[in-house]
Design a protein around this motif. Structure first.
Motif, short mmCIF file in Angstrom:
data_model
loop_
_atom_site.label_atom_id
_atom_site.label_comp_id
_atom_site.label_asym_id
_atom_site.label_seq_id
_atom_site.Cartn_x
_atom_site.Cartn_y
_atom_site.Cartn_z
N ALA A 1 -85.52 30.17 80.47
CA ALA A 1 -86.76 30.95 80.35
C ALA A 1 -87.18 31.15 78.89
O ALA A 1 -88.36 31.03 78.56
N ASP A 2 -86.20 31.43 78.03
CA ASP A 2 -86.52 31.79 76.64
C ASP A 2 -86.48 30.61 75.67
O ASP A 2 -87.14 30.65 74.64
N GLY A 3 -85.67 29.60 75.95
CA GLY A 3 -85.52 28.50 75.01
C GLY A 3 -84.69 28.93 73.82
O GLY A 3 -83.90 29.86 73.90
N LEU A 4 -84.86 28.23 72.71
CA LEU A 4 -84.11 28.58 71.51
C LEU A 4 -84.91 28.21 70.27
O LEU A 4 -85.84 27.40 70.32
N GLU A 5 -84.54 28.83 69.17
CA GLU A 5 -85.19 28.58 67.90
C GLU A 5 -84.37 27.56 67.11
O GLU A 5 -83.16 27.65 67.04
N VAL B 1 -88.09 25.66 70.79
CA VAL B 1 -87.96 24.63 71.82
C VAL B 1 -87.76 25.36 73.14
O VAL B 1 -86.91 26.25 73.23
N ASP B 2 -88.57 24.99 74.16
CA ASP B 2 -88.39 25.65 75.45
C ASP B 2 -87.05 25.22 76.05
O ASP B 2 -86.45 24.21 75.67
N GLY B 3 -86.55 25.99 77.00
CA GLY B 3 -85.21 25.79 77.56
C GLY B 3 -85.02 24.43 78.21
O GLY B 3 -84.01 23.77 78.00
N ARG B 4 -86.01 24.01 79.01
CA ARG B 4 -85.88 22.71 79.69
C ARG B 4 -85.88 21.57 78.67
O ARG B 4 -85.10 20.63 78.79
N GLY B 5 -86.72 21.65 77.67
CA GLY B 5 -86.76 20.62 76.64
C GLY B 5 -85.45 20.57 75.85
O GLY B 5 -84.95 19.49 75.53
N ALA B 6 -84.89 21.73 75.54
CA ALA B 6 -83.62 21.77 74.81
C ALA B 6 -82.50 21.19 75.67
O ALA B 6 -81.67 20.42 75.17
N LEU C 1 -74.78 33.85 76.95
CA LEU C 1 -76.15 33.81 77.45
C LEU C 1 -76.16 33.15 78.82
O LEU C 1 -75.46 32.17 79.05
N SER C 2 -76.96 33.66 79.74
CA SER C 2 -77.04 33.04 81.06
C SER C 2 -77.94 31.82 81.02
O SER C 2 -78.85 31.72 80.19
N LEU C 3 -77.71 30.89 81.93
CA LEU C 3 -78.51 29.68 81.99
C LEU C 3 -79.96 30.02 82.33
O LEU C 3 -80.89 29.43 81.78
N ARG C 4 -80.17 30.99 83.19
CA ARG C 4 -81.52 31.40 83.56
C ARG C 4 -82.29 31.92 82.35
O ARG C 4 -83.44 31.56 82.13
#
Length: 140
Positions: free
Chosen positions: A99-103, A109-114, A92-95
């Motif tokens: 943008a998508d976060g993870l479950e 959880v949004d990407g920046r928070g994760a 998976l790309s960092l971008r």
């Protein structure tokens, strides 16, 4: 194990086990990009570097830092080898991750928070070791 197989009766006189079913487990980290692993590696590298620069005054302290460095290498080499062997994690790309976060089990959880949650402990330890080592150098 043969008793659980549907064709057990037909295998009663044969020495061959049944054909194994093709299985492929879930990827270890399919939703974490490789760059996050590199960031974690950098944070732990900063910890070991701070130990080397700030705490190695005598032979005993240097030996302990070298031992810590060896543990660090083993600690990160084993998962790296697993992920490289698996070949399905870290694609998976960092971008996309940002943008998508993870479950997670508790929800999205949004990407920046994760990323903040993943890096908060190693970065905090690196800052703390650097601050403590700097204070020790100044005081002694």
């Amino acid at each position: 194990m043969y008793a659980l197989h549907e064709g057990f009766e037909s295998l009663a006189g044969h020495n061959q086990p049944p054909e194994p079913l093709p299985m492929m487990g879930e990827a270890a980290a399919p939703d974490i990009p490789r760059e996050v692993g590199v960031m974690i590696l950098g944070a732990y590298g900063a910890i070991i570097s701070a130990f080397l620069l700030l705490f190695t005054r005598g032979l005993d302290a240097t030996m302990m830092v070298v031992i810590s460095g060896l543990y660090f290498a083993i600690y990160l080499a084993v998962p790296t080898a697993f992920f490289n062997t698996e070949g399905r994690s870290g694609q998976l790309s960092l971008r996309t991750f940002l943008a998508d976060g993870l479950e997670t089990w508790t929800g999205h959880v949004d990407g920046r928070g994760a990323l903040i949650q993943i890096l908060s402990i190693p970065v905090t330890i690196a800052v703390a070791v650097t601050a403590i080592g700097t204070a020790a150098r100044i005081m002694l």
